[in-house]
Design a protein around this motif. Sequence first.
Motif, short mmCIF file in Angstrom:
data_model
loop_
_atom_site.label_atom_id
_atom_site.label_comp_id
_atom_site.label_asym_id
_atom_site.label_seq_id
_atom_site.Cartn_x
_atom_site.Cartn_y
_atom_site.Cartn_z
N MET A 42 40.04 66.55 33.10
CA MET A 42 41.31 66.89 33.73
C MET A 42 41.11 66.99 35.23
O MET A 42 41.03 68.06 35.81
N SER A 43 41.04 65.85 35.84
CA SER A 43 40.79 65.80 37.27
C SER A 43 42.07 65.96 38.08
O SER A 43 42.02 66.30 39.24
N LYS A 44 43.17 65.70 37.46
CA LYS A 44 44.45 65.75 38.16
C LYS A 44 45.10 67.12 38.00
O LYS A 44 45.12 67.68 36.91
N GLU A 45 45.62 67.65 39.09
CA GLU A 45 46.34 68.92 39.04
C GLU A 45 47.67 68.73 38.31
O GLU A 45 48.34 67.73 38.50
N PRO A 46 48.04 69.69 37.47
CA PRO A 46 49.32 69.57 36.77
C PRO A 46 50.48 69.63 37.75
O PRO A 46 50.44 70.37 38.72
N SER A 47 51.49 68.83 37.48
CA SER A 47 52.65 68.80 38.38
C SER A 47 53.86 69.52 37.79
O SER A 47 54.89 69.61 38.43
N SER A 48 53.71 70.03 36.58
CA SER A 48 54.84 70.74 35.96
C SER A 48 54.32 71.92 35.16
O SER A 48 53.12 72.00 34.84
N ASN A 49 55.21 72.82 34.80
CA ASN A 49 54.84 73.97 33.98
C ASN A 49 54.32 73.53 32.61
O ASN A 49 53.38 74.11 32.08
N LEU A 50 54.95 72.50 32.05
CA LEU A 50 54.53 72.03 30.73
C LEU A 50 53.12 71.43 30.78
O LEU A 50 52.30 71.67 29.89
N GLU A 51 52.83 70.66 31.83
CA GLU A 51 51.48 70.12 31.98
C GLU A 51 50.47 71.25 32.15
O GLU A 51 49.37 71.20 31.58
N SER A 52 50.83 72.28 32.90
CA SER A 52 49.95 73.44 33.07
C SER A 52 49.70 74.13 31.74
O SER A 52 48.58 74.54 31.43
N ALA A 53 50.76 74.28 30.94
CA ALA A 53 50.63 74.92 29.63
C ALA A 53 49.71 74.11 28.72
O ALA A 53 48.87 74.68 28.01
N MET A 54 49.85 72.79 28.75
CA MET A 54 48.98 71.94 27.93
C MET A 54 47.52 72.08 28.35
O MET A 54 46.63 72.22 27.51
N GLN A 55 47.29 72.08 29.66
CA GLN A 55 45.92 72.24 30.15
C GLN A 55 45.36 73.60 29.76
O GLN A 55 44.20 73.73 29.39
#
Length: 114
Positions: free
Chosen positions: A1-14
């Motif tokens: 996971m080299s890319k920073e999440p751009s949304s709350n949902l992506e953050s939650a998945m990470q």
Amino acid sequence: MSKEPSSNLESAMQMLIKTFHKYSGKEGDKYTLSRGELKELLLEELGTYLGGSSKDNEAVEKVMNDLDANNDGEVDFTEFIILMGALTVACNDFFLDCKTDEKPKEGESAEKKN
């Protein structure tokens, strides 16, 4: 996971992925949760939502048996996500029920309740 999440949902998945791997592999296979690892995860990460029963070995055993679809004595990531999905649905249902139970009384506005 080299890319920073751009949304709350992506953050939650990470966060789900990172949390699973924080506990998996402490005992045995690094891609699964043993009973001990699952118990530690439940107590540390979900203790507030699961209440006192999360400390009960029988409750952990029930969760483990319900999740362990392939009966290998461990919970893999897919099985873990099934638990998280079920808990999320249960929380959503609970909060929806609470919201409908808090209807304003006759002549009282919803804003006044806050």
